[in-house]
Design an enzyme around this catalytic site. Structure first.
Site, PDB file in Angstrom:
ATOM      1  N   ARG A 280       1.916   1.660  -5.876  1.00 23.18           N
ATOM      2  CA  ARG A 280       1.470   0.598  -5.073  1.00 23.18           C
ATOM      3  C   ARG A 280      -0.234  -0.713  -4.634  1.00 23.18           C
ATOM      4  O   ARG A 280       0.215  -0.684  -3.539  1.00 23.18           O
ATOM      5  CB  ARG A 280       1.918   0.619  -4.020  1.00 23.18           C
ATOM      6  CG  ARG A 280       3.444   2.121  -4.135  1.00 23.18           C
ATOM      7  CD  ARG A 280       3.748   3.255  -2.965  1.00 23.18           C
ATOM      8  NE  ARG A 280       4.300   1.756  -1.636  1.00 23.18           N
ATOM      9  CZ  ARG A 280       5.224   1.134  -1.862  1.00 23.18           C
ATOM     10  NH1 ARG A 280       6.232   1.187  -2.584  1.00 23.18           N
ATOM     11  NH2 ARG A 280       5.604   0.179  -0.538  1.00 23.18           N
TER      12      ARG A 280
ATOM     13  N   GLU B   1       0.059  -9.591 -17.765  1.00 23.49           N
ATOM     14  CA  GLU B   1      -0.335  -8.862 -16.580  1.00 23.49           C
ATOM     15  C   GLU B   1      -1.249  -8.023 -17.401  1.00 23.49           C
ATOM     16  O   GLU B   1      -2.025  -7.448 -16.085  1.00 23.49           O
ATOM     17  CB  GLU B   1       1.010  -7.973 -16.400  1.00 23.49           C
ATOM     18  CG  GLU B   1       2.032  -8.605 -15.734  1.00 23.49           C
ATOM     19  CD  GLU B   1       3.300  -8.294 -15.599  1.00 23.49           C
ATOM     20  OE1 GLU B   1       3.702  -8.055 -13.373  1.00 23.49           O
ATOM     21  OE2 GLU B   1       3.766  -7.206 -16.422  1.00 23.49           O
TER      22      GLU B   1
ATOM     23  N   TRP C 170      -4.013  -1.528  -1.434  1.00 23.12           N
ATOM     24  CA  TRP C 170      -3.572  -3.157  -2.368  1.00 23.12           C
ATOM     25  C   TRP C 170      -4.228  -4.243  -1.282  1.00 23.12           C
ATOM     26  O   TRP C 170      -3.440  -4.079   0.010  1.00 23.12           O
ATOM     27  CB  TRP C 170      -2.360  -3.514  -2.625  1.00 23.12           C
ATOM     28  CG  TRP C 170      -2.315  -4.833  -3.016  1.00 23.12           C
ATOM     29  CD1 TRP C 170      -2.455  -4.736  -5.256  1.00 23.12           C
ATOM     30  CD2 TRP C 170      -2.082  -5.924  -3.500  1.00 23.12           C
ATOM     31  NE1 TRP C 170      -2.604  -6.184  -5.161  1.00 23.12           N
ATOM     32  CE2 TRP C 170      -1.748  -6.605  -4.262  1.00 23.12           C
ATOM     33  CE3 TRP C 170      -1.914  -6.465  -1.961  1.00 23.12           C
ATOM     34  CZ2 TRP C 170      -1.763  -8.120  -4.460  1.00 23.12           C
ATOM     35  CZ3 TRP C 170      -1.425  -8.121  -2.547  1.00 23.12           C
ATOM     36  CH2 TRP C 170      -1.713  -8.622  -2.819  1.00 23.12           C
TER      37      TRP C 170
ATOM     38  N   CYS D 127       0.593  -1.281   0.624  1.00 18.85           N
ATOM     39  CA  CYS D 127       0.397  -0.134   0.237  1.00 18.85           C
ATOM     40  C   CYS D 127       0.784   1.021  -0.320  1.00 18.85           C
ATOM     41  O   CYS D 127       1.773   1.454   0.209  1.00 18.85           O
ATOM     42  CB  CYS D 127      -0.872   0.070   1.237  1.00 18.85           C
ATOM     43  SG  CYS D 127      -1.491  -1.528   1.580  1.00 18.85           S
TER      44      CYS D 127
ATOM     45  N   LYS E  75       4.461 -10.499 -19.320  1.00 13.62           N
ATOM     46  CA  LYS E  75       3.468  -8.411 -19.699  1.00 13.62           C
ATOM     47  C   LYS E  75       2.510  -8.971 -20.351  1.00 13.62           C
ATOM     48  O   LYS E  75       1.151  -8.259 -19.972  1.00 13.62           O
ATOM     49  CB  LYS E  75       4.955  -8.559 -20.681  1.00 13.62           C
ATOM     50  CG  LYS E  75       6.108  -7.456 -19.951  1.00 13.62           C
ATOM     51  CD  LYS E  75       5.760  -6.511 -19.379  1.00 13.62           C
ATOM     52  CE  LYS E  75       6.560  -6.186 -17.905  1.00 13.62           C
ATOM     53  NZ  LYS E  75       7.036  -7.099 -16.958  1.00 13.62           N
TER      54      LYS E  75
ATOM     55  N   ASN F 129       0.779  -0.198   5.836  1.00 10.42           N
ATOM     56  CA  ASN F 129       1.077  -0.777   5.068  1.00 10.42           C
ATOM     57  C   ASN F 129       2.109  -2.020   4.918  1.00 10.42           C
ATOM     58  O   ASN F 129       3.084  -2.179   6.801  1.00 10.42           O
ATOM     59  CB  ASN F 129       2.354  -0.003   4.285  1.00 10.42           C
ATOM     60  CG  ASN F 129       3.391  -1.157   2.700  1.00 10.42           C
ATOM     61  OD1 ASN F 129       2.196  -2.147   2.045  1.00 10.42           O
ATOM     62  ND2 ASN F 129       3.915  -0.617   2.434  1.00 10.42           N
ATOM     63  N   GLY F 130       1.798  -3.286   5.172  1.00  9.39           N
ATOM     64  CA  GLY F 130       2.586  -4.693   5.857  1.00  9.39           C
ATOM     65  C   GLY F 130       1.517  -5.495   5.834  1.00  9.39           C
ATOM     66  O   GLY F 130       0.112  -5.297   5.721  1.00  9.39           O
TER      67      GLY F 130
ATOM     68  N   GLU G 262       9.184 -13.766 -20.335  1.00  6.89           N
ATOM     69  CA  GLU G 262       8.627 -11.999 -19.782  1.00  6.89           C
ATOM     70  C   GLU G 262       8.191 -11.517 -20.536  1.00  6.89           C
ATOM     71  O   GLU G 262       7.163 -11.254 -20.363  1.00  6.89           O
ATOM     72  CB  GLU G 262      10.511 -11.727 -19.882  1.00  6.89           C
ATOM     73  CG  GLU G 262       9.742 -10.026 -19.701  1.00  6.89           C
ATOM     74  CD  GLU G 262       9.298  -9.864 -18.191  1.00  6.89           C
ATOM     75  OE1 GLU G 262       8.970  -8.658 -18.531  1.00  6.89           O
ATOM     76  OE2 GLU G 262       9.447 -10.741 -17.482  1.00  6.89           O
TER      77      GLU G 262
ATOM     78  N   LYS H 276       2.879  -2.467  -7.294  1.00  8.74           N
ATOM     79  CA  LYS H 276       4.416  -2.041  -7.994  1.00  8.74           C
ATOM     80  C   LYS H 276       5.387  -3.005  -7.893  1.00  8.74           C
ATOM     81  O   LYS H 276       5.555  -4.020  -7.644  1.00  8.74           O
ATOM     82  CB  LYS H 276       4.584  -1.367  -8.327  1.00  8.74           C
ATOM     83  CG  LYS H 276       5.732  -0.736  -8.614  1.00  8.74           C
ATOM     84  CD  LYS H 276       5.723  -1.462 -10.703  1.00  8.74           C
ATOM     85  CE  LYS H 276       7.108  -0.878 -11.464  1.00  8.74           C
ATOM     86  NZ  LYS H 276       7.290  -1.449 -12.434  1.00  8.74           N
TER      87      LYS H 276
ATOM     88  N   HIS I 180       6.368 -32.216 -25.692  1.00 11.72           N
ATOM     89  CA  HIS I 180       6.289 -33.035 -24.620  1.00 11.72           C
ATOM     90  C   HIS I 180       5.097 -32.170 -24.237  1.00 11.72           C
ATOM     91  O   HIS I 180       4.787 -32.685 -22.696  1.00 11.72           O
ATOM     92  CB  HIS I 180       7.685 -32.722 -24.036  1.00 11.72           C
ATOM     93  CG  HIS I 180       8.727 -33.154 -24.404  1.00 11.72           C
ATOM     94  ND1 HIS I 180       9.559 -34.393 -24.254  1.00 11.72           N
ATOM     95  CD2 HIS I 180      10.106 -32.560 -24.679  1.00 11.72           C
ATOM     96  CE1 HIS I 180      10.337 -34.855 -25.037  1.00 11.72           C
ATOM     97  NE2 HIS I 180      10.985 -34.220 -25.203  1.00 11.72           N
TER      98      HIS I 180
END
Length: 607
Positions: free
Chosen positions: A27, A487, A72, A2, A484, A96-97, A480, A602, A503
């Site tokens: 955040r 996301e 968040w 947050c 992207k 935050n946490g 990656e 983020k 496979h």
């Protein structure tokens, strides 16, 4: 994950709180709120959704001290009742946490008569401080006492209506810094939130509690010991975190990559050699005694680590292992005191990576290196060696320029290690240095391909799934690219080494499954071409990002986009750029929120 902003000054601080939250939305953006010391009581405004909603709701609110928060969600769904700040009596708290013992605190405080109105762990902090104030009326001392009982990670900011001239903040595990001026003092999760008022920053250490008034700051540790923390002048400018002429921060940051790489590689300057001292004064001796490398990282940063493994083993000739940080400390691992532990993080505050680093050090692995974009971060401070990537602020949740600058730093690490080990000849070293100096220009040429990539992206608007393929050091680039796309466009995407198609993944391939392949002209190209034929034989449609000299013909069902030049061992840095652009433009076509994708944030400062 947050964002916190707090302020106490001689004038109205509400616009500063709101503007600070806007800079911290990366955040978290499930909900937002602020609380100020009003004339009669704490005045609180909360809203579900973006800070813009809060700004509208807070119109007309004014005060000289207050706290604000963008969330968040961890404990409790996004809703107004779960939004911060939380109030108990005359105090308001933002946090935050994650408080790990919140359930036992909740039970204890409920028995004392406190009524909980949210599902959050944070409300336990508010009631705990209020209960402590009954015996200790000094807010600063009460917060100290309350924090001694908290288990887990936290950054908190507290106001008390009975003391409107004061804000108290505390930090343990989650980032928090102070902004100091002659006319007011501030706190935030990130310097970007405070650049509007000052560049003079004080970075709090774990266990610090700080009391802010408009005229002064005092800091003490949880045991009451008074401490002094130095003032740093931030190198960031307010303009660096402005959107400018771009549609989104992600687009801005993609196009900032030439400059970010140039800044990162400025360390080699006009030198004809790679100096181990780039990583710290002890680097040469430490690298000389290193017999293997362990990379700890999460998400995009882990993909840079997987790419670096190929470089380190082929150039430096020593074993390299990459561990997902969130898994590493929960298994029994064989320690090696001669191993270099490399922690990679954009923010330097990634909770899982920081915890993994501490775990490695607790096991006796003290040779540590941070590769990070934030000089004052916890991971940087916790490592013996460091390399700052100098990408500049990265606001978009989907990392772009942080990734390519991490790759540049890791390539330098491979060269420095090889040099110390006597495995890097002078001619080869000079060739690599020349390539690295040319890298910003090469990336700029790849960015010129954006119109063609935009046309490709329109074909993805109605797709639900996509498959990415790569081989060798380009397999992590495929990973990656898939990350992207999923996301920010919400298209389900997976990546595989191209040789693994037969496979299992080949069962998924049909005309409705676009297959994106990274196809550099290297020693695995012929094998990759065979894998691509396997896709075509099953009716799959191919989108191939190839080097200019890669002999892959464009035909029906095979769409080709050729990069301007082949870049040898460093080609992963070039090949990831079009994958970033593909994800960005696919998201535009689908109409998703590019910079703030759902359910994500983020800086992942919780486990």
């Amino acid at each position: 994950m947050c964002g916190i902003v707090a302020a106490v000054a001689g004038s109205n601080i509400v616009p500063i709180l709101v503007e600070g939250l806007k800079k911290l939305e990366y955040r978290g953006y499930d909900s937002a709120g602020l609380a100020v010391c009003g004339r009669e009581a704490i005045e609180r405004v909360r809203s579900v959704g973006r800070v813009a909603e809060l700004e509208s709701a807070a119109s007309g609110t004014a005060a000289t001290s207050g706290v604000a928060h963008t969330r968040w969600a961890t404990h409790g769904v996004p809703s107004e009742r779960n939004a911060h700040p939380h109030i108990s009596g005359s105090i308001a708290v933002v946090h935050n946490g994650i408080i790990e013992n919140y359930e036992s605190l909740r039970t204890e405080l409920t028995a004392q008569g406190y009524i909980f109105t949210s599902e959050t762990d944070t409300e336990s902090i508010a009631h705990l401080i209020e209960a402590t104030l009954k015996d200790e009326p000094d807010l600063f001392l009460a917060v100290q006492q309350a924090c001694r009982r908290l288990q887990g990670a936290y950054a908190i900011a507290v106001i008390d209506h009975r003391h409107p001239e004061t804000v108290v903040v505390a930090r343990n595990g989650s980032p928090l810094l102070l902004g100091v001026t002659e006319s007011g003092n501030y706190a935030a999760s990130d310097a970007s939130a405070l650049l509007q008022v000052t560049r003079n920053m004080v970075y709090l250490e774990n266990g610090d509690v700080a009391e802010l008034t408009s005229q002064a700051v005092r800091i003490a540790q949880l045991d009451g010991t008074q401490v002094e923390r130095p003032v740093h002048v931030s190198e960031l400018s307010a303009a660096a975190v402005e959107l400018g002429n771009y549609r989104h921060y992600m687009q801005k940051e993609i196009f900032e990559q030439p400059e970010a790489l140039a800044n990162t590689l400025e360390a080699i300057g006009g030198s004809k050699t790679v100096q181990p001292g780039l990583f710290g004064a002890q680097a040469e001796d430490l690298l000389a005694g290193t017999d293997s490398i362990l990379i700890l990282a999460c998400g995009t940063s882990s993909h840079s680590g997987y790419t670096a493994r190929y470089w380190i083993e082929s150039i430096a000739g020593i074993p390299c292992t990459v561990e997902i940080a969130s898994e590493y400390r929960y298994r029994s691992s064989v320690t090696n005191p001669r191993q270099l532990v490399v922690a990679i993080s954009q923010s330097g505050e990634t909770a899982d990576t920081l915890a993994a680093l501490r775990h490695a050090k607790a096991l006796g692995q003290l040779n540590t290196l941070a590769i990070c974009n934030v000089p004052e971060s916890a991971i940087v401070r916790g490592c013996a060696l460091r390399f700052i990537t100098r990408a500049g602020p990265e606001i978009g949740v989907a990392s772009t320029k942080a990734f390519t600058t991490q790759l540049a730093a890791l390539f330098l690490l491979a060269l420095a290690t090889a040099k110390v080990k006597g495995r890097l000849g002078e001619d080869r070293e000079q060739s690599f240095i020349e390539q690295m100096r040319h890298l910003p220009v090469a990336v700029s040429k790849v960015l010129d391909l954006e119109p063609k990539i935009e046309a490709w992206a329109k074909r993805f608007a109605d797709k639900q799934h996509a498959l990415f393929l790569g081989r060798g050091r380009h397999y992590p680039i495929a990973l990656e690219g898939a990350l992207k796309l999923k996301e920010i466009s919400y298209i389900h995407a997976e990546a595989y080494p191209a040789g693994e198609l037969k496979h299992g993944p080949l069962a998924l391939v049909d005309a409705n499954m676009p297959v994106i392949s990274v196809a550099p002209n290297d020693d695995l190209l012929e094998k990759l071409k065979s894998n691509l034929q396997e896709v075509r034989a099953r009716g799959g449609e191919l989108y191939v990002f190839a080097d200019a000299d890669a002999e892959i013909p464009e035909e029906e069902g095979v769409h080709m986009l050729r990069l301007p030049e082949h870049y040898g061992l460093m080609s992963p840095i070039l090949h990831v750029i079009p994958l970033q652009l593909l994800a960005y433009h696919a998201a535009l076509v689908k109409g998703t929120d590019v910079d703030k994708p759902r359910n994500l944030a983020k800086s992942v400062t919780v486990e």
